[in-house]
Design a protein around this motif. Sequence first.
Motif, short mmCIF file in Angstrom:
data_model
loop_
_atom_site.label_atom_id
_atom_site.label_comp_id
_atom_site.label_asym_id
_atom_site.label_seq_id
_atom_site.Cartn_x
_atom_site.Cartn_y
_atom_site.Cartn_z
N ILE A 81 0.88 -1.16 0.00
CA ILE A 81 0.00 0.00 0.00
C ILE A 81 0.92 1.21 0.00
O ILE A 81 1.78 1.35 0.87
CB ILE A 81 -0.93 0.02 1.22
CG1 ILE A 81 -1.77 -1.26 1.26
CG2 ILE A 81 -1.85 1.25 1.16
CD1 ILE A 81 -2.60 -1.39 2.52
N ARG A 82 0.75 2.06 -0.98
CA ARG A 82 1.63 3.22 -1.14
C ARG A 82 0.89 4.50 -0.79
O ARG A 82 -0.25 4.70 -1.18
CB ARG A 82 2.11 3.30 -2.60
CG ARG A 82 3.22 4.31 -2.82
CD ARG A 82 3.57 4.40 -4.29
NE ARG A 82 2.52 5.11 -5.04
CZ ARG A 82 2.45 5.15 -6.37
NH1 ARG A 82 3.33 4.49 -7.10
NH2 ARG A 82 1.47 5.82 -6.96
N TYR A 83 1.57 5.35 -0.01
CA TYR A 83 1.02 6.63 0.43
C TYR A 83 1.97 7.75 -0.02
O TYR A 83 3.18 7.57 -0.07
CB TYR A 83 0.92 6.70 1.95
CG TYR A 83 0.13 5.61 2.63
CD1 TYR A 83 -1.17 5.84 3.07
CD2 TYR A 83 0.70 4.36 2.86
CE1 TYR A 83 -1.88 4.85 3.73
CE2 TYR A 83 -0.01 3.36 3.52
CZ TYR A 83 -1.30 3.60 3.95
OH TYR A 83 -2.00 2.62 4.60
N GLY A 84 1.42 8.93 -0.27
CA GLY A 84 2.25 10.10 -0.48
C GLY A 84 2.69 10.69 0.84
O GLY A 84 1.92 10.69 1.81
N VAL A 85 3.93 11.18 0.90
CA VAL A 85 4.45 11.75 2.14
C VAL A 85 5.21 13.05 1.85
O VAL A 85 5.61 13.33 0.73
CB VAL A 85 5.42 10.78 2.87
CG1 VAL A 85 4.70 9.54 3.32
CG2 VAL A 85 6.60 10.42 1.98
N GLY A 86 5.41 13.82 2.92
CA GLY A 86 6.39 14.90 2.93
C GLY A 86 7.57 14.42 3.77
O GLY A 86 7.39 13.60 4.67
N VAL A 87 8.76 14.91 3.48
CA VAL A 87 9.96 14.45 4.19
C VAL A 87 10.77 15.63 4.70
O VAL A 87 10.44 16.79 4.45
CB VAL A 87 10.83 13.54 3.29
CG1 VAL A 87 10.06 12.29 2.88
CG2 VAL A 87 11.32 14.30 2.06
N GLY A 88 11.87 15.31 5.38
CA GLY A 88 12.73 16.33 5.96
C GLY A 88 13.39 17.20 4.92
O GLY A 88 13.79 16.73 3.85
N ARG A 89 13.52 18.48 5.25
CA ARG A 89 14.17 19.39 4.31
C ARG A 89 15.68 19.18 4.30
O ARG A 89 16.23 18.43 5.11
CB ARG A 89 13.83 20.84 4.64
CG ARG A 89 14.29 21.37 5.99
CD ARG A 89 13.79 22.80 6.15
NE ARG A 89 14.27 23.45 7.36
CZ ARG A 89 13.61 23.48 8.49
NH1 ARG A 89 12.43 22.88 8.58
NH2 ARG A 89 14.12 24.10 9.55
N LYS A 90 16.36 19.83 3.39
CA LYS A 90 17.79 19.65 3.19
C LYS A 90 18.55 19.82 4.50
O LYS A 90 18.37 20.79 5.22
CB LYS A 90 18.31 20.65 2.15
CG LYS A 90 19.77 20.45 1.78
CD LYS A 90 20.19 21.41 0.70
CE LYS A 90 21.64 21.20 0.32
NZ LYS A 90 22.07 22.15 -0.75
N GLY A 91 19.40 18.84 4.80
CA GLY A 91 20.20 18.89 6.01
C GLY A 91 19.54 18.31 7.22
O GLY A 91 20.20 18.10 8.25
N LEU A 92 18.24 18.02 7.16
CA LEU A 92 17.52 17.51 8.32
C LEU A 92 16.96 16.10 8.10
O LEU A 92 16.55 15.45 9.07
CB LEU A 92 16.38 18.45 8.70
CG LEU A 92 16.80 19.85 9.17
CD1 LEU A 92 15.58 20.69 9.52
CD2 LEU A 92 17.74 19.77 10.38
N TYR A 93 16.93 15.64 6.86
CA TYR A 93 16.45 14.29 6.60
C TYR A 93 17.50 13.29 7.07
O TYR A 93 18.68 13.41 6.74
CB TYR A 93 16.17 14.10 5.10
CG TYR A 93 15.68 12.71 4.77
CD1 TYR A 93 14.35 12.36 4.97
CD2 TYR A 93 16.55 11.75 4.26
CE1 TYR A 93 13.90 11.08 4.66
CE2 TYR A 93 16.11 10.47 3.95
CZ TYR A 93 14.78 10.15 4.15
OH TYR A 93 14.33 8.88 3.86
N GLU A 94 17.08 12.31 7.86
CA GLU A 94 18.02 11.34 8.45
C GLU A 94 17.68 9.93 7.98
O GLU A 94 16.73 9.32 8.49
CB GLU A 94 17.96 11.41 9.97
CG GLU A 94 18.94 10.49 10.66
CD GLU A 94 18.91 10.62 12.17
OE1 GLU A 94 19.39 9.70 12.84
OE2 GLU A 94 18.39 11.64 12.67
N PRO A 95 18.43 9.38 7.04
CA PRO A 95 18.16 8.01 6.59
C PRO A 95 18.60 6.99 7.63
O PRO A 95 19.38 7.29 8.54
CB PRO A 95 19.00 7.89 5.32
CG PRO A 95 20.15 8.83 5.53
CD PRO A 95 19.58 9.98 6.33
#
Length: 204
Positions: A81-95
């Motif tokens: 099941i696939r959902y659309g998301v928003g993610v962390g902005r540049k420098g704050l996204y943590e994989p």
Amino acid sequence: MRFSKAQVAHHTGSITRRFFVGGVGAIAAVPQMALAHKVQLPDRFLPQLVNSGRRDWVAGSVHVVPDDFFLYLMLQDGMAIRYGVGVGRKGLYEPGTFTVARKAKWPWWRPTNAMIRREPHKYARYKDGLKGGPNNPLGARALYLYDDAGRDTYLRIHGTNEPHTIGSAVSNGCARLTNEHVKDLYERVEIDARVHLYPKGSGA
């Protein structure tokens, strides 16, 4: 791609009964979920059953692909099941790879100390926290991500009262869904589920 209830049932095979029962009803309810938004999302960001093409992604696990702004909740045989998301902005996204250690409805929220230092004009007023509700930045539901040592990472998969931010990199590091969609995801994801946040540019 849309699938019948019979196809959904086939691909949810060995998932828990709670997961399955929520699955069929929620897939059928996708049009109603879309109508509930004040902002009309592009069709690609509405919850839908898809073939992810990833047989190596384990059923019940969650995968966030930031370049596409998609979150996949895996079923069987590569279906998701696939959902659309928003993610962390540049420098704050943590994989990384994390575990859902806690879930909450209408969660309490406090900005991290780092958030307060970065933007005191925006967050200092909430240093004592904010009770759950429609105006809370964590929205209607939250999944709390912990590392393998059992520590809270302060990363969340949560709702938002700003549906227009889905499909963009604007958050302080968390993955956000609309409130309507996170309610659906919340009922499907089990405690101890593994969550994979892929690096930007990885092509995952």
